[in-house]
Scaffold this motif. Structure first.
Motif, mmCIF file in Angstrom:
data_model
loop_
_atom_site.group_PDB
_atom_site.id
_atom_site.type_symbol
_atom_site.label_atom_id
_atom_site.label_comp_id
_atom_site.label_asym_id
_atom_site.label_seq_id
_atom_site.Cartn_x
_atom_site.Cartn_y
_atom_site.Cartn_z
ATOM 1 N N UNK A 202 0.835 -1.184 -0.029
ATOM 2 C CA UNK A 202 -0.177 0.016 -0.009
ATOM 3 C C UNK A 202 0.951 1.283 0.005
ATOM 4 N N UNK A 203 2.027 1.114 -0.317
ATOM 5 C CA UNK A 203 2.863 2.444 -0.366
ATOM 6 C C UNK A 203 2.548 3.193 -1.537
ATOM 7 N N UNK A 204 1.775 3.995 -1.715
ATOM 8 C CA UNK A 204 0.944 4.688 -2.823
ATOM 9 C C UNK A 204 2.063 5.840 -3.250
ATOM 10 N N UNK A 205 1.589 6.531 -4.273
ATOM 11 C CA UNK A 205 2.252 7.481 -4.924
ATOM 12 C C UNK A 205 2.635 8.612 -4.151
ATOM 13 N N UNK A 206 1.638 9.012 -3.227
ATOM 14 C CA UNK A 206 1.776 10.138 -2.225
ATOM 15 C C UNK A 206 2.900 9.726 -1.149
ATOM 16 N N UNK A 207 2.515 8.731 -0.704
ATOM 17 C CA UNK A 207 3.421 8.148 0.462
ATOM 18 C C UNK A 207 5.037 8.061 -0.031
ATOM 19 N N UNK A 208 5.141 7.589 -1.138
ATOM 20 C CA UNK A 208 6.337 7.378 -1.657
ATOM 21 C C UNK A 208 6.986 8.927 -1.944
ATOM 22 N N UNK A 209 6.290 9.818 -2.575
ATOM 23 C CA UNK A 209 6.660 11.162 -2.650
ATOM 24 C C UNK A 209 7.313 11.783 -1.384
ATOM 25 N N UNK A 210 6.568 11.354 -0.424
ATOM 26 C CA UNK A 210 6.788 11.993 0.920
ATOM 27 C C UNK A 210 8.087 11.356 1.566
ATOM 28 N N UNK A 325 8.242 12.285 10.594
ATOM 29 C CA UNK A 325 7.856 10.928 10.270
ATOM 30 C C UNK A 325 6.365 10.545 10.905
ATOM 31 N N UNK A 326 6.387 10.769 12.196
ATOM 32 C CA UNK A 326 5.043 10.333 12.945
ATOM 33 C C UNK A 326 4.203 11.118 12.491
ATOM 34 N N UNK A 327 4.149 12.387 12.185
ATOM 35 C CA UNK A 327 2.990 13.183 11.758
ATOM 36 C C UNK A 327 2.546 12.771 10.270
ATOM 37 N N UNK A 328 3.132 12.495 9.504
ATOM 38 C CA UNK A 328 3.018 11.997 7.918
ATOM 39 C C UNK A 328 2.541 10.646 7.974
ATOM 40 N N UNK A 329 3.466 9.824 8.655
ATOM 41 C CA UNK A 329 2.911 8.214 8.503
ATOM 42 C C UNK A 329 2.569 7.564 9.557
ATOM 43 N N UNK A 330 2.484 8.243 10.763
ATOM 44 C CA UNK A 330 1.799 7.569 11.877
ATOM 45 C C UNK A 330 2.674 6.696 12.691
#
Length: 389
Positions: A202-210, A325-330
């Motif tokens: 589930x590593x989508x494009x937005x997560x990969x970009x971040x 990282x906690x803010x964006x990825x949990x």
């Protein structure tokens, strides 16, 4: 937030982790080189390779933290760190020194910020920001405590006995504190292998970009911090500053870091983690542009302004490494995320000092400072792109 004993204890163990496995080297390495007749370049070259070993360890450590919990990794890290430090005390030749140094730096991440921040995230979830700030505030005094402590110990014993004292600190102080840490919250239990695979899918494009932008920002910032820490006095001397002025500027960086962290701790709800990251990156860049001003005229104003802006940015950067990282990825997969980000940052940090010194010696201080300012600007741009909605 009321400071919890566990958070304060973790700040103490992070101080021990950095003091015994990082800051100790600059004090004890010359003593080792003198006894064995080795060149300084060999000793510090081995240490640089040891830092690169940390880049290999970071992703592995991150997965272990997610699977078994940060508390266990911190405990094992304290034990293995004490063994590695004790082995320094009995080594007899160059290859033993090289192997032990590589092992020590491979282990180091298990008792430093990456594992410590993961423990806080697993315990407090997205509310870990204040705890992370407090830990960095305490551990920020590692060099202040350990450099004079080590110099004092060397007046009482040789470097081998000092390493035994450092090993005992990890075993008798850090380990009991790590054992007393609370276990991960049930709602944030360690990640299983099935969950890891699912996260990868589930590593989508937005997560990969971040991830790419965050890794770029952290690596560029790490390059700057490592290079400035190792080469500042040399660069300022070549810019035309007297040794006393260069030393004063360097000594002001620490208080600026602490002041920035105190403000962040007191006003942590005022700025979001992304805005804090932008402030940190911009402050470091402004500091380096102040230093670049000394290329025109090496004035006291430029030196002091550099120390204040750069120190504040560096102080916030340590916090940003944990909270962004906690803010964006949990919390889920936090250890793995931190390990991935740390790997690129450590590589950049390892190559930074030699790169900047080479530019300074072959081209001049203007090229070295331009490289530092350029990397700081990359960190700013990557952070701005990351926080763009």
């Amino acid at each position: 937030m009321k400071a919890s004993p566990a958070t304060i204890g973790l700040g103490v163990t992070m101080t021990i982790g950095y003091g015994t496995l990082y800051y100790s080297f600059s004090v004890l390495a010359p003593e080792i080189a003198r006894e064995f007749g080795w060149g300084q370049s060999f000793v510090f070259g081995v240490f640089s390779f040891g830092l690169l070993a940390g880049a290999v360890a970071a992703p592995i450590l991150g997965r272990l933290v997610d699977r078994f919990g940060a508390r266990l990794i911190l405990c094992l890290g304290s034990v293995t760190a004490s063994v590695a430090l004790a082995l320094f005390a009995v080594m007899q030749n160059a290859w033993q020194f090289a192997v032990i140094t590589l092992a020590a730096e491979f282990i180091a991440l298990a008792v430093q910020y990456d594992a410590g921040f993961a423990a806080l995230a697993q315990t407090h979830g997205r509310e870990a920001r204040a705890h992370i700030t407090l830990v960095t505030l305490i551990a920020g005094f590692a060099s202040t405590v350990y450099w004079p402590l080590l110099q004092w110990l060397l007046t009482w014993m040789d470097w081998r006995d000092v390493y035994l004292v450092l090993a005992a600190m990890n075993l008798l102080i850090a380990l009991p504190i790590h054992l007393a840490l609370p276990r991960a919250r049930l709602s944030e239990k360690p990640v299983s292998r099935v969950e890891e695979v699912s996260a990868e899918i589930t590593l989508d494009g937005e997560r990969r970009r971040r991830m790419v932008l965050m890794a770029t920002a952290f690596a560029a910032g790490g390059f700057v911090v490592s290079a400035v820490g190792a080469t500042l006095l040399v660069l300022m001397r070549d810019l035309g500053y007297a040794t006393a002025m260069a030393t004063l500027a360097g000594s002001l960086i620490g208080p600026s870091q602490v002041t920035a962290r105190l403000i962040e701790y007191a006003r942590r709800n005022l700025f979001s983690p992304p805005l804090t990251a932008i402030i940190a990156a911009v402050a470091m860049a402004l500091g380096l542009f102040m230093l670049a001003g000394a290329l025109v005229q090496p004035t006291v104003t430029f030196a002091i302004a550099f120390a204040v802006f750069y120190g504040a940015g560096q102080g916030l950067t340590s916090i940003v490494r944990g909270v962004l990282p906690l803010h964006y990825f949990g919390v889920a997969g936090y250890g793995r995320t931190m390990g991935t980000l740390a790997s690129t940052r450590i590589i950049a940090s390892a190559i930074a000092p030699v790169s900047v010194i080479w530019l300074n010696e072959t081209v001049g201080p203007h090229a070295a400072i331009a490289a530092l300012a350029g990397m700081a600007c990359i960190a700013v741009l990557a952070t701005l792109a990351l926080t763009r909605r």
